[in-house]
Design an enzyme around this catalytic site. Structure first.
Site, short mmCIF file in Angstrom:
data_model
loop_
_atom_site.label_atom_id
_atom_site.label_comp_id
_atom_site.label_asym_id
_atom_site.label_seq_id
_atom_site.Cartn_x
_atom_site.Cartn_y
_atom_site.Cartn_z
N ASN A 188 -5.80 -8.41 -1.94
CA ASN A 188 -5.78 -9.82 -2.36
C ASN A 188 -4.56 -10.15 -3.22
OD1 ASN A 188 -6.27 -8.68 -4.81
ND2 ASN A 188 -8.25 -9.64 -5.17
N LYS A 189 -3.58 -9.24 -3.32
CA LYS A 189 -2.46 -9.47 -4.24
C LYS A 189 -1.32 -10.25 -3.57
CE LYS A 189 -4.26 -7.49 -7.89
NZ LYS A 189 -5.63 -7.25 -7.45
N THR A 190 -0.26 -10.52 -4.36
CA THR A 190 0.79 -11.43 -3.89
C THR A 190 1.57 -10.87 -2.71
OG1 THR A 190 2.26 -10.50 -5.56
CG2 THR A 190 1.09 -12.53 -6.14
#
Ligand SMILES: Cc1ncc(COP(=O)(O)O)c(C=O)c1O
Length: 390
Positions: A188-190
């Site tokens: 779910n990170k950038t």
């Protein structure tokens, strides 16, 4: 029925092509792709060294180990973070000291750190969390930043930059500033590699130790062992290390994501600007406190805080939004409220007044590149209605 998930990964670049190259290469784990990913990431943040690992948690563990954190060491951490920031301190038998954060940004400010250094002399390491993608004030235009304060007290700084790629502090890339910086490429990170992380540093001794310890304490890269023209079976073990290396399959995805990181960031900034403008008039909401340039923010999270004027509770708003098809999250239930830390360190909510106010009202809104203006408009309308301010 409208369906807007809380997060949605964008894998529409060269991911498949690079993964195919790895599948065709005959070697799936750590080798050339991981090395290329390290090199590109290192260049991107402007650090001397980058070591790819299989999570940010692994990176934080390795960073603290390399700095000599052990039994009896004290490590300053914010209470408003994910458990990984503090659990790695416990892996090494050391003790986290939990600090309150600034209301609105969830960051540790120089004032908070100054008080903590006075109260806990002898702290060995400070782990600032660049909450939501906004860099903590490591550097400060008008006075001493967190790095100055730590340097004066001989405290090492390990940045938890799980949310903060790409982000800048006073125009300088996060990843090149503290002693060590740890990034997350969790799903779910950038940018993502499914599971993964990166440790960056300018210190050759730390880089060497992290590299050795991420792979069983073996004194040479294992990929050389298996892929060199003249493979050699021989290696030495210099310490009881860990199994924290990043496989090439993950690095292949990471390379493709890295190519699009600036585009992703701009799109998230578009979402943030939309929210800031459309939600500005709601009396019941405190919007995130943005202390940096909009372009310097990685915009991993957009956290609104329902204040005492809100007609509904945080949980009610989450329920209303879910009923309208909108996914949300909470960042965070602070660590001083988690059973393990609360009981072990006898932590009391009244010692964390800002984190308590944030926790009671915080809702994280969807923010990702493919979120359209129409969807953003819909989310804002639902929030306006829920708060009775149609
Ligand atoms: C602030 C913070 N630190 C560390 C981590 C751990 O990252 P990883 O899942 O890559 O180990 C996370 C993950 O969500 C996080 O939010």
């Amino acid at each position: 029925m409208v369906k807007i998930p809380f997060c949605k990964v964008a894998c529409d670049g060269n991911e498949l092509e690079y993964v195919r190259e790895v599948l065709d290469s005959g070697w799936l784990t750590t080798a050339g792709k991981t090395h290329t990913f390290e090199e590109r990431f290192r260049e991107c943040v402007g650090a001397r060294f980058a070591c790819a690992v299989n999570s940010c948690t692994a990176g934080l563990h390795l960073a603290l180990e390399a700095l000599g954190v052990g039994h009896g060491s004290k490590v300053l951490v914010p209470t408003m973070t994910f458990t990984a920031t503090a659990e790695v301190v416990r892996y090494l038998g050391a003790d986290p000291i939990f600090l309150d954060v600034e209301y609105g940004s969830s960051l540790i400010t120089p004032e908070i750190l100054t008080g903590a250094i006075r109260k806990y002399p002898g702290a060995k390491v400070f782990i600032p969390v660049h909450f939501g993608g906004q860099a903590a004030p490591l550097l400060n235009e008008n006075g001493r930043g967190l790095l100055d304060l730590c340097r004066e007290s001989s405290i090492d700084v390990v940045e938890d930059a799980a949310h903060a790629f790409p982000a800048k502090c006073l125009g300088r890339m996060v990843g090149s500033l503290g002693n060590v910086t740890c990034f997350s490429f969790y799903a779910n990170k950038t940018i993502t590699t499914a599971e993964g992380g990166m440790v960056t540093t300018n210190d050759p001794a730390i880089a060497k130790r992290v590299k050795v310890m991420r792979l069983h304490g073996i004194d040479r890269d294992v990929w050389n062992r298996f892929t060199a023209d003249k493979p050699s079976w021989e290696y030495d073990v210099v310490a009881p290390g860990f199994k924290y290396n990043m496989p090439d399959l993950a690095a292949a995805i990471g390379l493709a994501q890295l190519e699009r990181a600036d585009h992703f960031r701009k799109e998230r900034e578009r979402c943030a600007r939309f929210y800031l403008e459309r939600l500005a008039g709601i009396d019941a909401i405190d919007l995130p406190h943005v202390c940096c340039n909009m372009e310097d923010h990685a915009w991993h999270l957009f956290v609104i805080i329902l204040n005492e004027r809100s007609p509904v509770s945080r949980n009610q708003l989450i329920k209303i939004m879910a009923e309208r098809g909108i996914g949300t999250s909470v960042h965070y239930k602070p660590l001083h409220r988690m059973t393990y830390y609360r009981e072990r360190y006898n932590l009391r909510p009244e010692n964390f007044p800002n984190a308590e106010r944030i926790w009671k009202g915080c809702v994280s809104l969807p923010i990702y590149p493919s979120l359209s203006d129409d969807e953003l408009d819909y989310i804002c309308n639902v929030i306006w209605k829920a708060l009775g301010e149609e």
